[in-house]
Scaffold this motif. Structure first.
Motif, short mmCIF file in Angstrom:
data_model
loop_
_atom_site.label_atom_id
_atom_site.label_comp_id
_atom_site.label_asym_id
_atom_site.label_seq_id
_atom_site.Cartn_x
_atom_site.Cartn_y
_atom_site.Cartn_z
N ASN A 1 -2.13 -3.65 14.83
CA ASN A 1 -3.22 -2.98 14.13
C ASN A 1 -4.32 -3.94 13.69
N CYS B 1 7.39 6.53 2.91
CA CYS B 1 6.48 5.59 2.25
C CYS B 1 7.30 4.55 1.49
N LYS C 1 7.12 4.91 -2.32
CA LYS C 1 7.86 6.07 -2.81
C LYS C 1 9.37 5.81 -2.78
N ALA D 1 0.84 -1.20 0.00
CA ALA D 1 0.00 0.00 0.00
C ALA D 1 0.87 1.25 0.00
N SER D 2 0.44 2.25 -0.76
CA SER D 2 1.18 3.50 -0.84
C SER D 2 0.59 4.54 0.10
N ASN D 3 1.46 5.34 0.69
CA ASN D 3 1.04 6.45 1.55
C ASN D 3 1.84 7.68 1.13
N PRO D 4 1.36 8.39 0.10
CA PRO D 4 2.12 9.51 -0.48
C PRO D 4 2.47 10.61 0.51
N ASP D 5 1.69 10.74 1.59
CA ASP D 5 1.94 11.82 2.55
C ASP D 5 3.05 11.48 3.54
N ASP D 6 3.49 10.23 3.52
CA ASP D 6 4.54 9.80 4.45
C ASP D 6 5.90 9.92 3.77
N LYS D 7 6.85 10.59 4.43
CA LYS D 7 8.18 10.77 3.84
C LYS D 7 8.91 9.45 3.64
#
Length: 263
Positions: A224, A149, A152, A141-147
């Motif tokens: 989680n 990620c 990314k 899963a991608s999390n673009p807001d995380d530096k």
């Protein structure tokens, strides 16, 4: 008998020999202790394949060239279809050569290319990292807001390698700090670089090792709400025991357990 006792007995037997020959014998002794007992037992079983091949084909056990080794490994790969088996066999042969301080044919570049051919021709061969025979495909899963990620970071890494790059996915570097596509990064070098990075980021590098990322990911997944079956599939484990080894109790879990004991 303990290792120290074994070492002492070797030294006693060398009292009347020259320092050079005594040192050589002692070096072979220590080299024979360079692998764990469990690995040595596995090597011993696998090495019998090589000795049998040599006897049947008139090949010198210690003096074979890379062509003869390639023939042996290829026959084993064709017969068993097990990539992990030929890897272990090659390691067993290399070990026997090393403890005799001989140049092993396993280090020849032809053998490196041979293993690449094995992987290309048998991409679905199940290894220890592919227990469900799913190949090399992974979904993250991608999390673009995380530096940090992971998607990314992976994309940036491939951009660094370049669109025309072909070779090892984690290559070693040339003296000019450019990727060397024909040589994989050694384990020791990768581990050292990882520890340097952790220190640069302000973490205690002594607390991190090769499997820290996998352990941290498994622990976070369970914290989680990941189920046992999900954890095994994502981690590539078949046994509950192996999956459990990678999960550390979170702080919240430890507090909850402590509270249960107090009730």
């Amino acid at each position: 008998m303990s290792s120290s006792a074994d070492s002492s007995s070797v030294l006693i037997g060398l009292d009347y020999e020259s320092s050079l020959s005594a040192g050589a014998v002692l070096a072979r002794y220590y080299l024979s202790k360079s692998v764990k007992v469990s690995s040595k037992q596995q090597y011993t079983r696998m090495y019998e394949i090589w000795t049998d091949f040599c006897q049947r084909n008139g090949v010198p056990e210690f003096g074979a060239d890379h062509k003869q080794l390639a023939a042996c490994l290829s026959l084993v790969m064709l017969e068993d279809g097990s990539y992990s088996k030929v890897v272990t066999l090659s390691a067993a042969i290399a070990h026997e050569y090393r403890i005799r301080m001989l140049q092993s044919p396993t280090t020849h570049e032809t053998i490196t290319l041979l293993f690449r051919g094995f992987r290309n021709e048998h991409p679905q061969t199940r290894g220890k990292n592919d227990q469900y025979s799913e190949g090399s495909e992974r979904i993250v899963a991608s999390n673009p807001d995380d530096k940090i990620c992971p998607v990314k970071l992976t994309i940036n890494y491939f951009l660094f390698l370049g669109p025309t790059y072909t070779g090892y996915m984690v290559p070693s570097c040339t003296p000019k700090k450019t990727p060397n596509p024909n040589k994989a990064a050694p384990y020791s070098g990768a581990l050292s670089d990882m520890k340097k990075l952790m220190s640069t980021l302000g973490y205690d590098a002594t607390l991190y090792g090769e499997h820290s990322g996998k352990r941290g990911g498994a622990t976070a997944a369970v914290a989680n709400g990941a189920t046992g079956n999900q954890l095994k599939r994502l981690g590539g484990w078949r046994s509950d025991t192996m999956a459990a080894k990678y999960v550390d109790l979170s702080i919240n879990s430890r507090i909850s357990m402590s509270q249960l004991l107090q009730n």
